[in-house]
Design an enzyme around this catalytic site. Structure first.
Site, PDB file in Angstrom:
ATOM      1  CE  LYS A 222      44.745  23.650 -61.807  1.00 26.81           C
ATOM      2  NZ  LYS A 222      45.539  24.446 -60.928  1.00 26.81           N
TER       3      LYS A 222
ATOM      4  CB  SER B 240      47.833  25.929 -57.450  1.00 26.66           C
ATOM      5  OG  SER B 240      46.953  26.103 -56.098  1.00 26.66           O
TER       6      SER B 240
ATOM      7  CB  SER C  39      44.725  23.353 -57.295  1.00 29.86           C
ATOM      8  OG  SER C  39      45.067  24.264 -58.355  1.00 29.86           O
TER       9      SER C  39
END
Length: 375
Positions: free
Chosen positions: A20, A120, A96
């Site tokens: 990420k 997330s 997210s």
């Protein structure tokens, strides 16, 4: 960065993993998928979790896209693109860690790392039909992860099967006990089914999953769940405002982030103090509930993900995190496992919550559910 990952090739010849874009990789800018951070200098060293993966022979194939600044539940990003939901392209991928979940679901990587501050990892995992684990708070290093300071955020893995989840955890966690994580669930083991509000189809699927897994179940009324959700919102707002609030002045944020950060800046000290009080109470409540059962189970999300059109049209998504955000506040390990639903091609998420520090037991029980649901 395309809508899934910014391609790169780093490391050994082992399994592939995406990282990420809040996690530093030396030589690459950590932009958190935001135009406001597009000119950030490349990281000078790897985050500790990246170092550990490389030392273990993993092959990093890219930086995963995400909801801007890790501050949103839809996964929609009009700057870097919105990752496609592998289960249904018309629905949101969840945020997210949208790119991490989508990349795993679409088999662009064997695994991915995400971060989970208010759901997330688990939210996108449930949306995209993959597995996602939020470890015990503090169990996995956050050195080299944005935001630099957080009392809620955890780094954790996505994968399509529990064997890979365990392999990632072994790589990124210095004291992870592989034997315990692979322990067969024989004999009597107990689950507490937390009473929550969710769609009837999802609640039915949770109950059916326990029956298929041959667990001994009892219902649990977890005191303070709603208050923990609200407290988690207050804390994430305050901490994210401190980390990224200055970016509002750049004029380069997406409209949703600009509005959310402006609102977050209004979080008061009194709200934060009240939230910390709730944190203590709810943590104690979860600890108490886990004294009489091995794990707690409940839906990951209360409903299937909404469509992209609904999200863009203004449909609120804050309730998406109603069942996941509380366990960021308490710090307990929590995993989302794909959950079949009668009459639907889409899978929901079965959330499995364990005792603090008992990440291995959560993995072992999740593997048992995985096998039972596949039978």
């Amino acid at each position: 960065m395309n809508e899934f990952i910014q391609a790169l090739s780093l490391g050994g010849t082992g399994p592939t993993i995406a990282i990420k874009d809040t996690i530093d990789i030396a030589g690459y800018a950590t932009t958190a998928a935001s135009r406001a951070l597009a000119d950030t200098h490349p990281a000078v060293q790897h985050a500790e979790v990246v170092e550990r993966l490389l030392d273990a022979g993993w092959h990093i194939v890219g930086k995963a896209n995400m909801h801007e600044l890790a501050f949103g539940m839809t996964g929609i990003n009009d700057y870097t693109g919105t990752p496609q939901n592998p289960q249904d392209a018309s629905r949101i991928p969840g945020g997210s860690s949208s790119g991490s979940a989508a990349a795993v679901g679409l088999k662009l990587a064997d695994a991915a790392l995400g971060t989970d501050t208010g759901g997330s990892i688990r939210g996108p995992a449930a949306c995209c039909g993959v597995i996602g684990l939020k470890p015990t708070c503090g169990r996995v290093s956050r050195r080299g992860v944005a935001p630099r300071e957080s009392t809620l955020d955890c780094v954790g893995p996505f994968a399509r099967d529990m064997q890979t989840i365990v392999a990632v955890m072994q790589a990124i966690t210095g004291d992870f006990d592989m034997r315990a994580a692979h322990a067969p669930q024989t004999g009597a083991w107990n689950v507490g089914i937390v009473q929550v509000d969710a769609t009837p189809e999802i609640l039915k699927a949770v109950t059916r999953a326990v029956r298929q897994a041959d667990g001994t179940a009892r219902t649990v009324n977890l005191a303070g769940l709603a208050a923990a959700f609200e407290a988690g919102v207050s804390i994430i707002n305050a901490e994210t405002s401190r980390a990224f609030g200055h970016l509002v002045a750049t004029g380069k944020l997406g409209a949703d982030l600009d509005a959310r950060l402006r609102a977050a800046a209004k979080t008061t000290a009194a709200q934060c103090d009240a939230a910390e009080s709730v944190r203590k109470q709810f943590t104690a409540a979860v600890d108490h509930a886990l004294e009489s059962v091995d794990v707690l189970i409940l839906p990951t999300l209360p409903a299937l993900p909404i469509t992209l059109d609904e999200a863009r049209g203004g449909t609120s998504v804050i309730a998406m995190s109603s069942l996941i955000r509380p366990f960021n506040l308490s710090g307990h390990p929590a995993l989302s496992l794909p959950l079949p639903i009668d009459g639907s091609p889409l899978k929901a998420g079965l959330q499995i919550v364990g005792r603090r520090g008992a990440d291995e037991q959560v993995c072992a029980i999740a593997a048992h559910f995985e096998a039972a649901l596949a039978a």
